[in-house]
Enzyme design. Sequence first.
Site, short mmCIF file in Angstrom:
data_model
loop_
_atom_site.label_atom_id
_atom_site.label_comp_id
_atom_site.label_asym_id
_atom_site.label_seq_id
_atom_site.Cartn_x
_atom_site.Cartn_y
_atom_site.Cartn_z
CG ASP A 1 -1.96 0.98 1.30
OD1 ASP A 1 -2.42 1.40 0.21
OD2 ASP A 1 -2.39 1.37 2.42
CG HIS B 1 -6.07 4.75 -1.67
ND1 HIS B 1 -4.99 4.33 -0.96
CD2 HIS B 1 -5.98 4.17 -2.90
CE1 HIS B 1 -4.26 3.53 -1.71
NE2 HIS B 1 -4.84 3.41 -2.90
P1 13P Z 1 -8.84 4.83 5.68
O1 13P Z 1 -7.94 5.71 6.48
O2 13P Z 1 -10.09 5.54 5.30
O3 13P Z 1 -9.10 3.52 6.34
O4 13P Z 1 -8.07 4.52 4.30
C1 13P Z 1 -7.11 3.52 4.24
C2 13P Z 1 -6.34 3.55 2.96
O5 13P Z 1 -6.65 4.21 2.01
C3 13P Z 1 -5.14 2.71 2.91
O6 13P Z 1 -4.42 2.91 1.73
O1 G3H Z 2 -3.20 4.97 3.74
C1 G3H Z 2 -2.46 4.68 4.66
C2 G3H Z 2 -2.77 3.51 5.51
O2 G3H Z 2 -3.81 3.79 6.40
C3 G3H Z 2 -1.53 3.00 6.18
O3 G3H Z 2 -1.12 3.86 7.18
O4 G3H Z 2 1.34 4.26 6.84
O5 G3H Z 2 0.28 4.44 9.12
O6 G3H Z 2 0.59 2.21 8.03
P1 G3H Z 2 0.36 3.69 7.83
ZN ZN Z 3 -4.54 4.89 0.99
#
Ligand code: 13P
Ligand code: G3H
Ligand code: ZN
Length: 311
Positions: free
Chosen positions: A83, A212
């Site tokens: 991600d 996202h």
């Molecule tokens: P949320 O913060 O809305 O759960 O989105 C998560 C996300 O887009 C991870 O890439």
């Molecule tokens: O979009 C981001 C995700 O919620 C992941 O967050 O970088 O704190 O793991 P993080």
């Molecule tokens: Zn995201």
Amino acid sequence: MALVTTKKMFEKSMREHFAIGAFNVNNMEIIQGIVDAAAEENAPVILQASSSAIKYARVGYLRKMIEAALEEHPNVDLALHLDHGPDFETCKMCVDNGFTSVMFDGSKYDFEENVRLTKEVVDYAHAHGVVVEAELGKLAGVEDDVNVEASDAMYTDPQQAKEFVERTGCDSLAIAIGTSHGAYKFKGEAKLRFDILAKIKELIPDTPIVLHGASTVIPELVDMCNKYGGNIPGAKGVPDEMLHEASISGVSKINVDTDLRLGMTAEIRKVFAEKPEEFDPRKYLAPAREQIKQTVKHKIRDVFGTSGKME
Ligand code: 13P
Ligand code: G3H
Ligand code: ZN
């Protein structure tokens, strides 16, 4: 059964108008909660780890725990996705470590640079049988305090999206239509630009679209956190009805992290508040894992329409 790429599940999602949940993972309980839910719902699922999740849990642990989940549930179509990959090196490291999908997030660059950097990742990933999600447009939350004009400029431009996909060869595209990361997504009414989504789907009907920042920020979980000593007033996300609408309108992947964080924290706070004498971690991590499972089941079954959609 090995981990799969998202290719076939996305094709089915576009054919049958449903979305696949992509849930962020950081530890064993989160992985178990999500995969147990997907198995019970007979639904494909995407487990995704950010670079900070990989730093926290360590890449080998994540991979081995996910392999264990797959051994326990061999019938679940499970993809492992990076991600928000920030650079080529991180994407390459994940490709080399058995991820079946990577995101290169070039949304902070200008269009030409985003195309150039995304293409580099696509070339490497495709040579290794891994698919690539890219991002065009910018997600801004209420905390970013952007004015209306600036927020208009942040939405994904449909014509640019078409050109971007053609020039990069990316497999799926994350778009900006009003969602944002975290627990504070809207000041007033929740609003998403479904008109932009429709235009994008018209121009690139065969490209899976990713949303996202799509947590609901489930009010019951926010209330539970606050009731047991938390301090997250005014948190607000994307209502289930809008996510359902997105699922049947061409969005193939819906990203959720915040709702799982809230659920886990709410359950742990509850045990701490109600049983201060308790200090066995299993006593608060087990209800946290169960909450994650129930939250994921609800989304898969009632919102995204993924139940029973295994190949
Ligand atoms: P949320 O913060 O809305 O759960 O989105 C998560 C996300 O887009 C991870 O890439
Ligand atoms: O979009 C981001 C995700 O919620 C992941 O967050 O970088 O704190 O793991 P993080
Ligand atoms: Zn995201």
